[in-house]
Design a protein around this motif. Structure first.
Motif, PDB file in Angstrom:
ATOM      1  N   ALA A  84       0.830  -1.205   0.000  1.00 31.96           N
ATOM      2  CA  ALA A  84       0.000   0.000   0.000  1.00 31.96           C
ATOM      3  C   ALA A  84       0.864   1.255   0.000  1.00 31.96           C
ATOM      4  CB  ALA A  84      -0.923   0.005   1.205  1.00 31.96           C
ATOM      5  N   THR A  85       0.353   2.298  -0.632  1.00 28.85           N
ATOM      6  CA  THR A  85       1.000   3.606  -0.647  1.00 28.85           C
ATOM      7  C   THR A  85      -0.035   4.675  -0.349  1.00 28.85           C
ATOM      8  OG1 THR A  85       0.643   3.821  -3.039  1.00 28.85           O
ATOM      9  CG2 THR A  85       2.765   2.917  -2.312  1.00 28.85           C
ATOM     10  N   LEU A  86       0.411   5.778   0.249  1.00 25.03           N
ATOM     11  CA  LEU A  86      -0.442   6.904   0.614  1.00 25.03           C
ATOM     12  C   LEU A  86       0.043   8.147  -0.111  1.00 25.03           C
ATOM     13  CD1 LEU A  86      -0.688   6.293   4.462  1.00 25.03           C
ATOM     14  CD2 LEU A  86      -2.414   5.729   2.748  1.00 25.03           C
ATOM     15  N   THR A  87      -0.917   8.917  -0.635  1.00 20.75           N
ATOM     16  CA  THR A  87      -0.595  10.159  -1.326  1.00 20.75           C
ATOM     17  C   THR A  87      -1.558  11.238  -0.847  1.00 20.75           C
ATOM     18  OG1 THR A  87       0.120   8.922  -3.283  1.00 20.75           O
ATOM     19  CG2 THR A  87      -0.271  11.276  -3.549  1.00 20.75           C
ATOM     20  N   LEU A  88      -1.034  12.335  -0.338  1.00 21.89           N
ATOM     21  CA  LEU A  88      -1.833  13.462   0.143  1.00 21.89           C
ATOM     22  C   LEU A  88      -1.562  14.652  -0.771  1.00 21.89           C
ATOM     23  CD1 LEU A  88      -3.771  14.556   2.272  1.00 21.89           C
ATOM     24  CD2 LEU A  88      -1.802  15.169   3.667  1.00 21.89           C
ATOM     25  N   THR A  89      -2.638  15.167  -1.409  1.00 22.35           N
ATOM     26  CA  THR A  89      -2.498  16.202  -2.423  1.00 22.35           C
ATOM     27  C   THR A  89      -3.317  17.423  -2.038  1.00 22.35           C
ATOM     28  OG1 THR A  89      -2.286  14.461  -4.087  1.00 22.35           O
ATOM     29  CG2 THR A  89      -2.677  16.688  -4.884  1.00 22.35           C
ATOM     30  N   LEU A  90      -2.749  18.602  -2.210  1.00 23.95           N
ATOM     31  CA  LEU A  90      -3.466  19.860  -2.035  1.00 23.95           C
ATOM     32  C   LEU A  90      -4.176  20.212  -3.335  1.00 23.95           C
ATOM     33  CD1 LEU A  90      -0.916  22.055  -0.033  1.00 23.95           C
ATOM     34  CD2 LEU A  90      -3.044  21.065   0.807  1.00 23.95           C
ATOM     35  N   LEU A  91      -5.465  20.554  -3.246  1.00 25.22           N
ATOM     36  CA  LEU A  91      -6.207  20.922  -4.445  1.00 25.22           C
ATOM     37  C   LEU A  91      -5.811  22.301  -4.949  1.00 25.22           C
ATOM     38  CD1 LEU A  91      -9.750  19.589  -3.479  1.00 25.22           C
ATOM     39  CD2 LEU A  91      -7.948  18.450  -4.761  1.00 25.22           C
ATOM     40  N   ASP A  92      -5.379  23.160  -4.054  1.00 27.19           N
ATOM     41  CA  ASP A  92      -4.936  24.504  -4.429  1.00 27.19           C
ATOM     42  C   ASP A  92      -3.585  24.764  -3.781  1.00 27.19           C
ATOM     43  OD1 ASP A  92      -4.681  27.049  -5.327  1.00 27.19           O
ATOM     44  OD2 ASP A  92      -6.323  27.908  -4.146  1.00 27.19           O
ATOM     45  N   PRO A  93      -2.485  24.446  -4.463  1.00 29.64           N
ATOM     46  CA  PRO A  93      -1.165  24.628  -3.846  1.00 29.64           C
ATOM     47  C   PRO A  93      -0.842  26.082  -3.512  1.00 29.64           C
ATOM     48  CG  PRO A  93      -1.043  23.206  -5.796  1.00 29.64           C
ATOM     49  CD  PRO A  93      -2.402  23.824  -5.785  1.00 29.64           C
ATOM     50  N   ASN A  94      -1.510  27.036  -4.177  1.00 31.41           N
ATOM     51  CA  ASN A  94      -1.241  28.434  -3.903  1.00 31.41           C
ATOM     52  C   ASN A  94      -1.818  28.900  -2.573  1.00 31.41           C
ATOM     53  OD1 ASN A  94       0.048  28.700  -6.422  1.00 31.41           O
ATOM     54  ND2 ASN A  94      -1.917  29.066  -7.449  1.00 31.41           N
ATOM     55  N   SER A  95      -2.779  28.172  -2.031  1.00 34.40           N
ATOM     56  CA  SER A  95      -3.383  28.530  -0.739  1.00 34.40           C
ATOM     57  C   SER A  95      -3.356  27.302   0.169  1.00 34.40           C
ATOM     58  CB  SER A  95      -4.825  29.023  -0.932  1.00 34.40           C
ATOM     59  OG  SER A  95      -4.854  30.141  -1.792  1.00 34.40           O
ATOM     60  N   THR A  97      -3.181  26.953   3.344  1.00 33.22           N
ATOM     61  CA  THR A  97      -3.917  27.022   4.619  1.00 33.22           C
ATOM     62  C   THR A  97      -5.417  26.806   4.430  1.00 33.22           C
ATOM     63  OG1 THR A  97      -4.061  29.431   4.382  1.00 33.22           O
ATOM     64  CG2 THR A  97      -2.202  28.530   5.648  1.00 33.22           C
ATOM     65  N   THR A  98      -5.956  27.204   3.299  1.00 29.36           N
ATOM     66  CA  THR A  98      -7.399  27.084   3.052  1.00 29.36           C
ATOM     67  C   THR A  98      -7.743  26.073   1.973  1.00 29.36           C
ATOM     68  OG1 THR A  98      -7.307  28.921   1.476  1.00 29.36           O
ATOM     69  CG2 THR A  98      -7.783  29.445   3.795  1.00 29.36           C
ATOM     70  N   SER A  99      -6.746  25.457   1.361  1.00 27.75           N
ATOM     71  CA  SER A  99      -7.009  24.532   0.267  1.00 27.75           C
ATOM     72  C   SER A  99      -7.562  23.206   0.794  1.00 27.75           C
ATOM     73  CB  SER A  99      -5.726  24.274  -0.520  1.00 27.75           C
ATOM     74  OG  SER A  99      -5.922  23.262  -1.489  1.00 27.75           O
ATOM     75  N   GLY A 100      -8.410  22.606  -0.011  1.00 30.18           N
ATOM     76  CA  GLY A 100      -8.894  21.270   0.303  1.00 30.18           C
ATOM     77  C   GLY A 100      -7.836  20.220   0.002  1.00 30.18           C
ATOM     78  N   GLN A 101      -8.046  19.026   0.532  1.00 31.41           N
ATOM     79  CA  GLN A 101      -7.091  17.945   0.373  1.00 31.41           C
ATOM     80  C   GLN A 101      -7.802  16.687  -0.128  1.00 31.41           C
ATOM     81  OE1 GLN A 101      -5.704  17.805   4.451  1.00 31.41           O
ATOM     82  NE2 GLN A 101      -3.767  18.765   3.887  1.00 31.41           N
ATOM     83  N   GLU A 102      -7.029  15.856  -0.800  1.00 31.30           N
ATOM     84  CA  GLU A 102      -7.502  14.544  -1.221  1.00 31.30           C
ATOM     85  C   GLU A 102      -6.466  13.506  -0.815  1.00 31.30           C
ATOM     86  OE1 GLU A 102     -10.302  15.559  -5.116  1.00 31.30           O
ATOM     87  OE2 GLU A 102      -8.472  14.373  -5.339  1.00 31.30           O
ATOM     88  N   GLU A 206       1.390  17.582   2.773  1.00 28.58           N
ATOM     89  CA  GLU A 206       1.505  16.931   1.472  1.00 28.58           C
ATOM     90  C   GLU A 206       2.412  15.719   1.627  1.00 28.58           C
ATOM     91  OE1 GLU A 206       1.335  19.500  -2.357  1.00 28.58           O
ATOM     92  OE2 GLU A 206       2.568  20.620  -0.927  1.00 28.58           O
ATOM     93  N   TRP A 207       2.119  14.673   0.846  1.00 31.83           N
ATOM     94  CA  TRP A 207       2.911  13.439   0.958  1.00 31.83           C
ATOM     95  C   TRP A 207       2.860  12.706  -0.365  1.00 31.83           C
ATOM     96  CZ3 TRP A 207       5.919  11.847   4.993  1.00 31.83           C
ATOM     97  CH2 TRP A 207       6.417  10.556   4.947  1.00 31.83           C
ATOM     98  N   SER A 208       4.048  12.416  -0.895  1.00 27.15           N
ATOM     99  CA  SER A 208       4.147  11.652  -2.141  1.00 27.15           C
ATOM    100  C   SER A 208       5.241  10.608  -2.089  1.00 27.15           C
ATOM    101  CB  SER A 208       4.410  12.604  -3.326  1.00 27.15           C
ATOM    102  OG  SER A 208       5.610  13.331  -3.127  1.00 27.15           O
ATOM    103  N   ALA A 209       5.841  10.405  -0.914  1.00 24.71           N
ATOM    104  CA  ALA A 209       6.920   9.428  -0.786  1.00 24.71           C
ATOM    105  C   ALA A 209       6.356   8.016  -0.834  1.00 24.71           C
ATOM    106  CB  ALA A 209       7.678   9.645   0.522  1.00 24.71           C
ATOM    107  N   SER A 210       7.199   7.074  -1.259  1.00 24.93           N
ATOM    108  CA  SER A 210       6.781   5.673  -1.323  1.00 24.93           C
ATOM    109  C   SER A 210       6.723   5.028   0.057  1.00 24.93           C
ATOM    110  CB  SER A 210       7.731   4.882  -2.222  1.00 24.93           C
ATOM    111  OG  SER A 210       9.069   4.964  -1.726  1.00 24.93           O
ATOM    112  N   THR A 211       7.452   5.585   1.010  1.00 18.71           N
ATOM    113  CA  THR A 211       7.414   5.060   2.378  1.00 18.71           C
ATOM    114  C   THR A 211       6.195   5.607   3.114  1.00 18.71           C
ATOM    115  OG1 THR A 211       8.805   6.898   3.122  1.00 18.71           O
ATOM    116  CG2 THR A 211       9.903   4.855   2.477  1.00 18.71           C
ATOM    117  N   TRP A 212       5.851   4.956   4.201  1.00 21.22           N
ATOM    118  CA  TRP A 212       4.712   5.390   4.999  1.00 21.22           C
ATOM    119  C   TRP A 212       5.135   6.430   6.019  1.00 21.22           C
ATOM    120  CZ3 TRP A 212       2.609  -0.127   6.427  1.00 21.22           C
ATOM    121  CH2 TRP A 212       2.091  -0.718   5.274  1.00 21.22           C
ATOM    122  N   PRO A 213       4.217   7.327   6.377  1.00 22.70           N
ATOM    123  CA  PRO A 213       4.512   8.235   7.493  1.00 22.70           C
ATOM    124  C   PRO A 213       4.443   7.481   8.816  1.00 22.70           C
ATOM    125  CG  PRO A 213       2.288   8.592   6.713  1.00 22.70           C
ATOM    126  CD  PRO A 213       2.910   7.612   5.762  1.00 22.70           C
TER     127      PRO A 213
END
Length: 319
Positions: A84-95, A97-102, A206-213
């Motif tokens: 398994a891998t985990l990826t955390l992405t900001l929907l609006d990288p310019n903001s 603090t207020t951007s949503g996440q997926e 944000e997280w895109s590494a192949s290892t787990w947090p």
């Protein structure tokens, strides 16, 4: 005289009756006012009790839904397979603090087993979708639905060939990327994920590494609340152990070789197997079996009788 006396007695009785105590109009008005106030107070108390019970029931349902979602997250994060891998992405990288996440979970078939395919190797995505009616809470914060998206969550057709994905509106409609979402939790104001990296001792959004947090944090701010609900999960630790280079098949083969190596010692001194091999080739092979060459005669019995015979004669010559 009697008539006059009788009339005076009637008038006296009527005067006595008219002087009996009674309620005046003012007293009746005051009594009705007090009765109305008591009735209104009782009605307000009953209405308040009903509203309080309904609010308590709503909060209990909301807490139950939140607990179920948090329990699903716990089961998913604490039982992730090594693939398994985990990826955390900001929907609006310019903001940030207020951007949503997926949050995307890949390679975990048992994560959030919903839909027609509970076990799926497709990516599982957790995110927020705005309320189609544009509802807000008492703090004028827009409300959202916490939803789950997966490629095979809603198949295009079912087993009978009926179309499952149809043109719909509102929450069940696909988003701009054509993804379908299933609501898990309503009345969500904000959803925030954070990953903890112990090597740097920092929380990352944000997280895109192949290892787990090392830790996963989720913060949920619900409707009409000012403080978010915070939950921290730990992920399993994977330890890779070096192999010893041996397998069960090689062990069994080595055991078989050891048995075969010991076979000539067990068959030495002339055995029936060597004698039988000699008979299948030539009679001289039997002498070879008597001289300790039983393994040669027995091994040649299936069609190498000439070789066994030669060895038998050689052995016989030596004797």
């Amino acid at each position: 005289m009697k008539a006059a006396a009788l009339g005076s007695s009637y008038s006296t009785r009527f005067a006595q009756r008219s002087c009996l105590p009674g309620f005046t109009l003012m007293e009746i008005v005051i009594a009705m006012t007090i009765l109305g106030m008591i009735t209104g107070t009782l009605f307000a108390l009953i209405q308040g009790s009903v509203r309080g019970a309904a609010e308590i029931e709503r909060i209990q349902r909301e807490n139950s839904s939140i607990n179920r979602f948090l329990d699903l997250c716990r089961k998913t994060f604490t039982t992730m397979p090594s693939t398994a891998t985990l990826t955390l992405t900001l929907l609006d990288p310019n903001s940030p603090t207020t951007s949503g996440q997926e949050l995307t979970i890949s390679g975990a078939p048992h994560s959030f087993g919903f839909g027609m395919n509970p076990l799926s190797y497709q990516d599982t995505i957790l995110g927020l979708r705005p309320d189609p009616a544009g509802a807000t809470d008492q703090n004028n914060a827009p409300l959202n639905y916490l939803c789950l998206s997966r490629e095979d969550l809603i198949p295009q057709t079912d087993e009978s060939g009926l179309a499952m994905r149809q043109e719909t509106t509102g929450l069940s409609a696909p988003d701009e990327q054509g993804r379908y979402w299933m609501p898990l939790l309503p009345d969500v104001v904000t959803l925030k994920w954070r990953f903890y990296k112990e090597a740097d001792q920092t929380w990352l959004e944000e997280w895109s590494a192949s290892t787990w947090p090392d830790l996963i944090e989720v913060q949920l701010l619900m409707k009409d609340r000012t403080l978010p609900i915070r939950m921290v999960y730990s992920v399993p630790t994977i330890q890779l152990v070096a192999g010893n280079g041996s397998t069960s098949s090689s062990s069994s083969s080595s055991t078989g070789n050891s048995t075969n190596q010991n076979a000539p010692q067990n068959n030495s001194g002339g055995s029936g197997r060597g004698d039988t091999g000699g008979r299948s080739g030539r009679g001289d092979g039997g002498r070879g079996g008597d001289n300790g060459g039983g393994r040669s005669g027995g091994g040649s019995a299936s069609g190498s009788g000439g070789d066994s015979s030669g060895r038998g004669q050689t052995s016989g010559g030596n004797r």
